[in-house]
Structures are given as C-alpha cells and as structure tokens.
Write a protein that holds these residues in place. Structure first.
Motif, short mmCIF file in Angstrom:
data_model
loop_
_atom_site.label_atom_id
_atom_site.label_comp_id
_atom_site.label_asym_id
_atom_site.label_seq_id
_atom_site.Cartn_x
_atom_site.Cartn_y
_atom_site.Cartn_z
N PRO A 346 0.80 -1.24 0.00
CA PRO A 346 0.00 0.00 0.00
C PRO A 346 0.84 1.28 0.00
O PRO A 346 0.33 2.34 -0.38
CB PRO A 346 -0.83 -0.12 1.29
CG PRO A 346 -0.88 -1.58 1.57
CD PRO A 346 0.45 -2.10 1.13
N LEU A 347 2.10 1.19 0.41
CA LEU A 347 2.96 2.38 0.45
C LEU A 347 3.61 2.68 -0.89
O LEU A 347 4.21 3.75 -1.06
CB LEU A 347 4.06 2.20 1.51
CG LEU A 347 3.62 1.93 2.94
CD1 LEU A 347 4.84 1.78 3.85
CD2 LEU A 347 2.71 3.04 3.45
N LEU A 348 3.48 1.76 -1.84
CA LEU A 348 4.19 1.87 -3.11
C LEU A 348 3.25 2.44 -4.18
O LEU A 348 2.28 1.80 -4.57
CB LEU A 348 4.73 0.50 -3.53
CG LEU A 348 5.70 -0.10 -2.52
CD1 LEU A 348 5.96 -1.57 -2.82
CD2 LEU A 348 7.01 0.69 -2.50
N ARG A 349 3.54 3.64 -4.63
CA ARG A 349 2.64 4.35 -5.55
C ARG A 349 3.12 4.33 -7.00
O ARG A 349 2.31 4.43 -7.91
CB ARG A 349 2.46 5.81 -5.11
CG ARG A 349 1.90 5.98 -3.72
CD ARG A 349 1.55 7.43 -3.42
NE ARG A 349 2.65 8.35 -3.69
CZ ARG A 349 3.67 8.57 -2.85
NH1 ARG A 349 3.74 7.90 -1.71
NH2 ARG A 349 4.61 9.44 -3.15
N HIS A 350 4.42 4.27 -7.23
CA HIS A 350 4.94 4.44 -8.58
C HIS A 350 5.85 3.28 -8.98
O HIS A 350 6.97 3.15 -8.45
CB HIS A 350 5.73 5.75 -8.68
CG HIS A 350 4.99 6.96 -8.19
ND1 HIS A 350 3.76 7.32 -8.67
CD2 HIS A 350 5.30 7.87 -7.23
CE1 HIS A 350 3.36 8.42 -8.04
NE2 HIS A 350 4.27 8.75 -7.17
N ALA A 351 5.39 2.46 -9.91
CA ALA A 351 6.21 1.36 -10.45
C ALA A 351 5.49 0.82 -11.67
O ALA A 351 4.26 0.83 -11.76
CB ALA A 351 6.40 0.26 -9.42
N GLY A 352 6.29 0.34 -12.64
CA GLY A 352 5.68 -0.28 -13.81
C GLY A 352 4.97 -1.57 -13.44
O GLY A 352 3.82 -1.80 -13.81
N ALA A 353 5.65 -2.43 -12.69
CA ALA A 353 5.07 -3.67 -12.20
C ALA A 353 5.63 -3.95 -10.83
O ALA A 353 6.82 -3.72 -10.58
CB ALA A 353 5.38 -4.83 -13.15
N ILE A 354 4.79 -4.45 -9.93
CA ILE A 354 5.19 -4.74 -8.55
C ILE A 354 5.12 -6.25 -8.35
O ILE A 354 4.07 -6.87 -8.56
CB ILE A 354 4.28 -4.02 -7.54
CG1 ILE A 354 4.34 -2.50 -7.77
CG2 ILE A 354 4.69 -4.35 -6.11
CD1 ILE A 354 3.35 -1.71 -6.92
N PRO A 376 6.82 1.16 -18.35
CA PRO A 376 7.48 2.47 -18.37
C PRO A 376 8.82 2.43 -17.64
O PRO A 376 8.96 1.78 -16.61
CB PRO A 376 6.48 3.39 -17.66
CG PRO A 376 5.66 2.47 -16.80
CD PRO A 376 5.58 1.17 -17.55
N THR A 377 9.81 3.14 -18.19
CA THR A 377 11.15 3.18 -17.62
C THR A 377 11.55 4.61 -17.28
O THR A 377 10.81 5.56 -17.54
CB THR A 377 12.18 2.61 -18.61
OG1 THR A 377 12.16 3.41 -19.80
CG2 THR A 377 11.87 1.17 -18.98
N SER A 378 12.72 4.76 -16.71
CA SER A 378 13.34 6.08 -16.47
C SER A 378 12.44 7.02 -15.67
O SER A 378 12.38 8.22 -15.94
CB SER A 378 13.71 6.73 -17.82
OG SER A 378 14.49 5.86 -18.60
N GLY A 379 11.73 6.49 -14.69
CA GLY A 379 10.88 7.31 -13.84
C GLY A 379 9.54 7.66 -14.43
O GLY A 379 8.72 8.31 -13.77
#
Length: 435
Positions: A346-354, A376-379
């Motif tokens: 729940p704390l992880l907001r930004h990632a292509g895949a978790i 998505p890459t490079s932020g």
C-alpha cells in the motif's frame, strides 16, 4: 567488483543517490539526423527505399518488399519446427497473457452509458484501433516474449489487423519469434527492421499497410523513429534501459536477490539494478552472493559493467524509508522481497510492475505470469502505465440530449459561449430553447 554501497544516513547520500539515478535520454544527434533522412526517404519512395535500407543494414537482398513478407504457412512451419517443450512453453505463456488481458478488457475496456433525470444520454463508446504495427527486435536480440506481449492485448482488444515487423540480419530468422507470431495471431509479418520499418508502418508503402499505432521495443534508431512519427501514428512509449529495484527485509535467500539483480543487468551495460534494505548484514550477504555467482554467468562482462556503472546497494533506516525512496525512483520492475509483502504494497505508488514476495522473480513477469512486460522506464512510471488492452482501443464520448435536457443545458452553454465571444455557439444552443 566496484559496486556502489550507499547509506541514507550518510551526509552525502542525496548527491550520490542522484548520480546513481542520472541517465540522459537524449538521443545522439547523428542518429536523429540519420533517422530523419530515412523516414523522409521511405515516405517519398516507399518500397524502393525500404528495400535499399534492408539490403544495406540487414544484408538482406530481395526483389520486392512482398518477398520479405512471411506467410501464415511459414509461421506455422516455424511453430512445428521448434521443440515440443518450446511449443508448450509458448502456448502456456500465451494462455496466461491472454487470460490477464481478457480480465483487463472486462474491467476497463467496455462501452457504457446512462440517462440523467431529464432523459439525456451520456456515455462512452470504446472501439478498437483498425490496424496496429508491432516492432520485434531481431538478430542477436530475439524476443518471442515481446511478440506475445504486444500482439495478444491487441488481439484481445479487438484489433482486426496486426502487422509485425522483425529484422532478420543476413536472412537469419528466429524460429521462436515466428512461432510466437503464429500463436499470438499476428495477421501479417515482414522481415524488415530499423527506422525504415517504423517509417513503412507509419506512412504505408505499396506493400506495407499504414497502421494507426506502433508498439514494441527497439534500438536507438527505432526509438528515435517512433518519436519522429508520433502524431502521424500513435506509439506506446519511448523506452529507456531496463531497471529493477529490490526492496528486501532480509528474509529472502541472498543468492535469489543477487540473481534478480543480474536478471536486468544482463540486458545491457546501461541497465539499472538497485537493492534497498534496512539490514546491513543482509546487504553484505547479497554482495558476497554477487561476487560468488557472477563468474559463472555467461554475460558476466555486461552484468559487471551494468552493476558498476548504474547499480547500487543502499542501506535505509527502515522498510518505510525504502518504500519512500522507491516512489522517488518509480522503477520499471519493483520486487518486494519480504515475508510481509502486502504490508508494504500500500505504500508503493509508482512502479511499472510490482512483484510481491520472495518467490515472485521479475523473470516470471517477463515471460509467463500474465501481466504485460512492456513497462514504463526512467521514472515515467510516475505518470504512465504498462502496455495493455487500453493501448489498442480509443474512446468516443456519447451525448444524446433530450428536449427537456436542451432547456436545462442551453442557457448554461449560451452564457459561457457569450463570455468567450463565440456567438455562433450561443445561438446554436438558444435556438433549441422553447419559445
């Protein structure tokens, strides 16, 4: 190995952290100029230019672009040629990828509408694109998994025609790539690549049909070409080097985490592999595993260059802080290597895949878990999403205003239109008001 080791408590952490993250997405000026020339040439001369560039860059001579098209029979023959184990793996992966994207279609890819209290109908009509092009790397980098990940969601979205282009340097065709095209339901396939293939798809030639959107990875020339043709056609994204970020609480076998870092570092020297952990002893164990396992890796030179150039082992104050740093990085692949992954997710907001839990290696997502591996890459995961069914559809708004609704909405529209100085807009709304 000269692998960076940082600590968030160090006074110079922020400066060192920014050095780790720094990567220039600027394309070499010479590549940009050459790509622009190729695109203009293909746009002007069509098939003739495609043939010339294919002969020059891929050492593949043909009398016509039609001769470079792979027939359905050739794709089927490639499927029958590969080993039974490879056939089973392709079909199993394709089934899982299809199942996931069918659920995605149910969740977000359907038309809908409603009527408000005055009878006005409002809604959204979702329709597939008519024709898409998928670019598949060829030669040394042959990725049948990319065929599945690009073609299957397009197929599930309802795209009636999927055109694949794949370079075959020296005429060398990869049977697994062709077999994947057969399994994924590719409509037509051409053995052309590079900027000339992107141009052919974007503009159309006498032989290669013009598409509405181009997806799929490629080298710097392909990335530049996609950027140039955007606007003429849609594209998925401009992909940078591959990335993995591992958040580890110290409960996972350090050999597993070391190999997960290798799994992205082996792509190329610019790939990025980072470990975040609050356990200093565990970081030391992972470093020892890296030193132990690296000499046995066939691509050890690439892995070492990647880890030394852009990799890092970072000691954090806590897993909470590790999650905060992860959100700053917004990685392509994010592994939560913990015995409590759902505590941190729940704390992880930004990632292509978790990837949740010690048994969820990133490589499973690359090949057969089901979700798309085009990420998505490079932020850019801060504002963009994995490739999906929605990339092969477009949405049209539906508006049907009733007579009663026109009485309610007309004065509102007219008032705003007069305020903008657009009398035609205002009068069009007012004419429908009851006298």
């Amino acid at each position: 190995m000269n692998l960076r080791q940082l600590s968030t408590t160090a006074p110079d952490f922020e400066a060192e952290f920014q050095r780790v993250l720094h990567w220039s997405a600027e394309t070499d000026g010479a590549i940009e100029n050459r790509v622009a020339e190729i695109l203009a040439d293909v746009k002007a001369r069509g098939d003739s230019a495609v043939l010339e560039y294919t002969a020059r860059f891929d050492r593949l001579d043909a009398k016509s672009v039609a001769a470079l098209e792979l027939t359905r029979e050739e794709l089927k023959a490639a499927f029958e040629q590969i080993t039974p184990a490879q056939r089973d793996a392709l079909q199993a992966a394709a089934a899982r990828v299809r199942s996931y994207h069918e659920r995605q279609l149910e969740a977000c890819g359907r038309s809908w509408s409603y009527r408000d209290e005055d009878g006005t109908l409002l809604g959204q009509k979702v329709t597939p694109l008519d024709r898409v092009g998928i670019y598949v790397p060829g030669g040394k980098a042959a990725y049948p998994s990319s065929v599945l990940m690009n073609a299957i969601p397009a197929h599930v979205a309802g795209v009636p025609e999927i055109i694949m282009v794949v370079p075959t340097p020296g005429g060398e065709k990869n049977p697994l790539v062709l077999a994947a095209a057969y399994v994924a339901g590719v409509s037509r396939a051409f053995t052309i690549g590079g900027a000339q293939a992107v141009a052919a798809l974007a503009y159309g030639t006498a032989t290669v049909p013009k598409v509405d959107k181009i997806t799929g990875p490629g080298n710097a020339y392909v990335a530049s070409a996609k950027k140039h043709v955007f606007g003429q056609v849609g594209i998925d994204m401009i992909a940078g080097p591959s990335e993995i970020l591992v958040l580890a609480d110290g409960t996972t076998d350090p050999d597993w985490v070391a190999m997960d870092l290798f799994s992205q570092a082996e792509h190329d020297e610019l790939a990025q592999s980072i470990l975040l952990s609050p356990d200093a002893d565990y970081i030391a164990k992972v470093r020892a595993s890296i030193d132990k396992l690296l000499p046995k890796m066939p691509r050890k030179d690439v892995i070492q260059a990647s880890l030394e150039g852009r990799g890092a082992l970072i000691l954090t104050r806590s897993m909470d802080e590790a999650c905060e740093i992860s959100n700053r990085i917004a990685p392509e692949h994010l592994e939560v290597s913990s015995n409590e992954p759902h505590r941190w997710e729940p704390l992880l907001r930004h990632a292509g895949a978790i990837f949740l839990g010690a048994y969820t290696s990133e490589s499973l997502g690359d090949y057969c878990a089901g979700p798309n591996h085009v990420l998505p890459t490079s932020g850019t995961a801060r504002f963009s999403s994995p490739l999906g069914v929605y990339d092969f559809q477009k949405r049209s708004s539906l508006i049907e205003v009733s007579e009663a609704g026109a009485q309610k909405l007309g004065p509102i529209a007219a008032e705003l239109a007069y305020g903008e100085g657009l009398q035609g807009h205002a009068r069009a709304a007012e004419m429908r008001l009851r006298r």
